[in-house]
Design a protein around this motif. Sequence first.
Motif, PDB file in Angstrom:
ATOM      1  N   MET A  11      18.467  11.825  42.111  1.00 32.49           N
ATOM      2  CA  MET A  11      18.016  12.216  40.886  1.00 32.49           C
ATOM      3  C   MET A  11      16.699  12.951  41.333  1.00 32.49           C
ATOM      4  O   MET A  11      15.937  12.325  41.882  1.00 32.49           O
ATOM      5  CB  MET A  11      17.811  11.293  39.685  1.00 32.49           C
ATOM      6  N   PHE A  12      16.399  14.241  40.856  1.00 30.68           N
ATOM      7  CA  PHE A  12      15.117  14.786  40.948  1.00 30.68           C
ATOM      8  C   PHE A  12      14.376  14.782  39.642  1.00 30.68           C
ATOM      9  O   PHE A  12      14.908  14.952  38.685  1.00 30.68           O
ATOM     10  CB  PHE A  12      15.239  16.118  41.352  1.00 30.68           C
ATOM     11  N   LYS A  13      12.986  14.752  39.660  1.00 31.97           N
ATOM     12  CA  LYS A  13      12.094  15.171  38.537  1.00 31.97           C
ATOM     13  C   LYS A  13      11.722  16.491  38.793  1.00 31.97           C
ATOM     14  O   LYS A  13      11.025  16.634  39.616  1.00 31.97           O
ATOM     15  CB  LYS A  13      10.985  14.139  38.553  1.00 31.97           C
ATOM     16  N   THR A  14      12.041  17.432  37.949  1.00 30.79           N
ATOM     17  CA  THR A  14      11.794  18.859  38.057  1.00 30.79           C
ATOM     18  C   THR A  14      10.943  19.319  36.674  1.00 30.79           C
ATOM     19  O   THR A  14      11.314  19.300  35.741  1.00 30.79           O
ATOM     20  CB  THR A  14      13.068  19.602  38.235  1.00 30.79           C
ATOM     21  N   LEU A  15       9.838  19.994  36.883  1.00 29.84           N
ATOM     22  CA  LEU A  15       8.924  20.543  35.855  1.00 29.84           C
ATOM     23  C   LEU A  15       9.127  21.748  35.663  1.00 29.84           C
ATOM     24  O   LEU A  15       9.457  22.696  36.765  1.00 29.84           O
ATOM     25  CB  LEU A  15       7.463  20.288  36.108  1.00 29.84           C
ATOM     26  N   VAL A  16       9.487  22.240  34.342  1.00 27.09           N
ATOM     27  CA  VAL A  16       9.861  23.838  34.137  1.00 27.09           C
ATOM     28  C   VAL A  16       8.645  24.391  33.362  1.00 27.09           C
ATOM     29  O   VAL A  16       8.317  23.982  32.321  1.00 27.09           O
ATOM     30  CB  VAL A  16      11.028  23.740  33.359  1.00 27.09           C
ATOM     31  N   PHE A  17       7.820  25.100  34.057  1.00 27.62           N
ATOM     32  CA  PHE A  17       6.687  25.851  33.490  1.00 27.62           C
ATOM     33  C   PHE A  17       6.913  27.054  33.006  1.00 27.62           C
ATOM     34  O   PHE A  17       7.814  27.970  33.326  1.00 27.62           O
ATOM     35  CB  PHE A  17       5.510  26.017  34.687  1.00 27.62           C
ATOM     36  N   TYR A  18       6.417  27.216  31.703  1.00 23.97           N
ATOM     37  CA  TYR A  18       6.689  28.594  30.947  1.00 23.97           C
ATOM     38  C   TYR A  18       5.477  29.041  30.245  1.00 23.97           C
ATOM     39  O   TYR A  18       4.617  28.212  29.514  1.00 23.97           O
ATOM     40  CB  TYR A  18       7.965  28.427  30.029  1.00 23.97           C
ATOM     41  N   GLY A  19       4.878  30.208  30.229  1.00 24.99           N
ATOM     42  CA  GLY A  19       3.765  30.652  29.914  1.00 24.99           C
ATOM     43  C   GLY A  19       3.473  31.631  28.738  1.00 24.99           C
ATOM     44  O   GLY A  19       2.416  32.089  28.585  1.00 24.99           O
ATOM     45  N   SER A  20       4.506  32.069  28.120  1.00 21.74           N
ATOM     46  CA  SER A  20       4.523  33.046  27.079  1.00 21.74           C
ATOM     47  C   SER A  20       3.702  32.097  25.690  1.00 21.74           C
ATOM     48  O   SER A  20       4.173  31.219  25.452  1.00 21.74           O
ATOM     49  CB  SER A  20       5.623  33.681  26.673  1.00 21.74           C
ATOM     50  N   LEU A  31      19.879  22.321  34.621  1.00 19.97           N
ATOM     51  CA  LEU A  31      18.830  21.120  35.398  1.00 19.97           C
ATOM     52  C   LEU A  31      19.517  19.801  35.046  1.00 19.97           C
ATOM     53  O   LEU A  31      19.870  18.954  35.788  1.00 19.97           O
ATOM     54  CB  LEU A  31      17.389  21.321  35.313  1.00 19.97           C
ATOM     55  N   GLN A  32      19.533  19.678  33.597  1.00 19.20           N
ATOM     56  CA  GLN A  32      20.212  18.443  33.165  1.00 19.20           C
ATOM     57  C   GLN A  32      21.482  18.244  33.364  1.00 19.20           C
ATOM     58  O   GLN A  32      21.999  16.985  33.792  1.00 19.20           O
ATOM     59  CB  GLN A  32      19.749  18.229  31.577  1.00 19.20           C
ATOM     60  N   GLN A  33      22.148  19.233  33.420  1.00 22.30           N
ATOM     61  CA  GLN A  33      23.479  19.199  33.852  1.00 22.30           C
ATOM     62  C   GLN A  33      23.845  18.565  35.179  1.00 22.30           C
ATOM     63  O   GLN A  33      24.890  17.853  35.736  1.00 22.30           O
ATOM     64  CB  GLN A  33      24.493  20.397  33.538  1.00 22.30           C
ATOM     65  N   ARG A  34      22.906  18.881  36.132  1.00 23.47           N
ATOM     66  CA  ARG A  34      22.794  18.271  37.384  1.00 23.47           C
ATOM     67  C   ARG A  34      22.039  16.971  37.473  1.00 23.47           C
ATOM     68  O   ARG A  34      21.597  16.808  38.889  1.00 23.47           O
ATOM     69  CB  ARG A  34      22.331  19.447  38.381  1.00 23.47           C
ATOM     70  N   ASN A  35      21.962  16.372  36.576  1.00 25.92           N
ATOM     71  CA  ASN A  35      21.116  15.178  36.406  1.00 25.92           C
ATOM     72  C   ASN A  35      19.631  15.326  36.783  1.00 25.92           C
ATOM     73  O   ASN A  35      19.120  14.232  37.322  1.00 25.92           O
ATOM     74  CB  ASN A  35      22.017  13.903  37.493  1.00 25.92           C
ATOM     75  N   HIS A  36      19.033  16.297  36.656  1.00 21.46           N
ATOM     76  CA  HIS A  36      17.364  16.229  36.831  1.00 21.46           C
ATOM     77  C   HIS A  36      16.797  15.520  35.516  1.00 21.46           C
ATOM     78  O   HIS A  36      17.037  15.745  34.549  1.00 21.46           O
ATOM     79  CB  HIS A  36      16.864  17.791  37.193  1.00 21.46           C
ATOM     80  N   GLU A  37      15.751  14.995  35.952  1.00 22.91           N
ATOM     81  CA  GLU A  37      14.592  14.413  35.125  1.00 22.91           C
ATOM     82  C   GLU A  37      14.012  15.905  34.614  1.00 22.91           C
ATOM     83  O   GLU A  37      13.323  16.203  35.421  1.00 22.91           O
ATOM     84  CB  GLU A  37      13.761  13.237  35.270  1.00 22.91           C
ATOM     85  N   VAL A  38      14.016  16.330  33.558  1.00 19.02           N
ATOM     86  CA  VAL A  38      13.265  17.603  33.308  1.00 19.02           C
ATOM     87  C   VAL A  38      11.913  17.229  32.304  1.00 19.02           C
ATOM     88  O   VAL A  38      12.025  16.751  31.170  1.00 19.02           O
ATOM     89  CB  VAL A  38      14.271  18.678  32.639  1.00 19.02           C
ATOM     90  N   ILE A  39      10.840  17.704  32.679  1.00 15.71           N
ATOM     91  CA  ILE A  39       9.869  17.931  32.021  1.00 15.71           C
ATOM     92  C   ILE A  39       9.297  19.575  31.478  1.00 15.71           C
ATOM     93  O   ILE A  39       9.299  20.157  32.580  1.00 15.71           O
ATOM     94  CB  ILE A  39       8.517  17.256  32.423  1.00 15.71           C
ATOM     95  N   PHE A  40       9.520  19.687  30.450  1.00 16.92           N
ATOM     96  CA  PHE A  40       9.215  21.291  29.936  1.00 16.92           C
ATOM     97  C   PHE A  40       7.723  21.323  29.614  1.00 16.92           C
ATOM     98  O   PHE A  40       7.067  20.662  28.942  1.00 16.92           O
ATOM     99  CB  PHE A  40      10.060  21.479  28.805  1.00 16.92           C
ATOM    100  N   VAL A  41       7.059  22.316  30.546  1.00 18.83           N
ATOM    101  CA  VAL A  41       5.554  22.333  30.437  1.00 18.83           C
ATOM    102  C   VAL A  41       5.452  23.767  29.852  1.00 18.83           C
ATOM    103  O   VAL A  41       5.417  24.739  30.450  1.00 18.83           O
ATOM    104  CB  VAL A  41       4.961  22.304  31.774  1.00 18.83           C
ATOM    105  N   THR A  94       4.118  13.506  40.259  1.00 17.08           N
ATOM    106  CA  THR A  94       5.206  12.638  40.403  1.00 17.08           C
ATOM    107  C   THR A  94       6.346  13.557  40.618  1.00 17.08           C
ATOM    108  O   THR A  94       7.396  13.037  40.691  1.00 17.08           O
ATOM    109  CB  THR A  94       5.308  11.463  39.409  1.00 17.08           C
ATOM    110  N   ALA A  95       6.399  14.829  40.317  1.00 15.52           N
ATOM    111  CA  ALA A  95       7.382  15.758  40.326  1.00 15.52           C
ATOM    112  C   ALA A  95       8.086  15.886  41.956  1.00 15.52           C
ATOM    113  O   ALA A  95       7.292  15.834  42.786  1.00 15.52           O
ATOM    114  CB  ALA A  95       7.282  17.244  40.094  1.00 15.52           C
ATOM    115  N   ASP A  96       9.461  16.350  41.926  1.00 15.59           N
ATOM    116  CA  ASP A  96      10.069  16.646  43.205  1.00 15.59           C
ATOM    117  C   ASP A  96      10.038  18.092  43.307  1.00 15.59           C
ATOM    118  O   ASP A  96      10.013  18.432  44.541  1.00 15.59           O
ATOM    119  CB  ASP A  96      11.392  16.010  43.064  1.00 15.59           C
TER     120      ASP A  96
END
Length: 192
Positions: free
Chosen positions: A1-10, A28-38, A73-75
């Motif tokens: 499992m990976f921790k992946t941050l998704v950055f969005y800037g609008s 990402l969630q379908q592939r079991n990532h822990e997602v943090i939306f930034v 702590t992100a991958d």
Amino acid sequence: MFKTLVFYGSYRSDRQGIKAAKFIIDQLQQRNHEVIFVDAKEYDFGILDRMYKEYDPGQAPAKMTELAEHIRTADGFVVITGEYNHSIQPGLSNLMDHYLEEYYFRPAGIVSYSVGGFGGVRAAIQLRSFLGEMGMVTISSMFAISKIGNSLDESGTPQEASLTKRFGQFLDELEWYEEALQRQRREKGTPY
């Protein structure tokens, strides 16, 4: 499992790129990532005055400290940008500029979008240099979404199956780098 941050800037009131963010988070969630939306709009730190590292210990705003810990702590990262005057969104660069060392030795995948046919690739090219300067390894694949108004519906559901297939290949590469760099950081540490 990976921790992946998704950055969005609008910061726009009628944000088309939020559809891309919803699609990416779902994939990402379908592939079991822990997602943090930034979302830059949610983490609204204001125009950069002081980087996180420039605050005395315990003096940075709580939300800024929370995000610093998520980054450390992100991958890996997925960074989404629209194209503003052939460059990246100012909200995205301002948000990300609040940090530096926290990003080091982690991979980033670039997603760009536009209402036209080019899919924001000019912004993606600018973003590659920006992320590299911040110590991230950008994967070679870039994921461009052209004509975003027609490519994804309001919930982020793709209107063509090819979009999901292309993003799956993009994620295969990102996950390869996440695993490789995660292992290197764990077993050998980092050069600095």
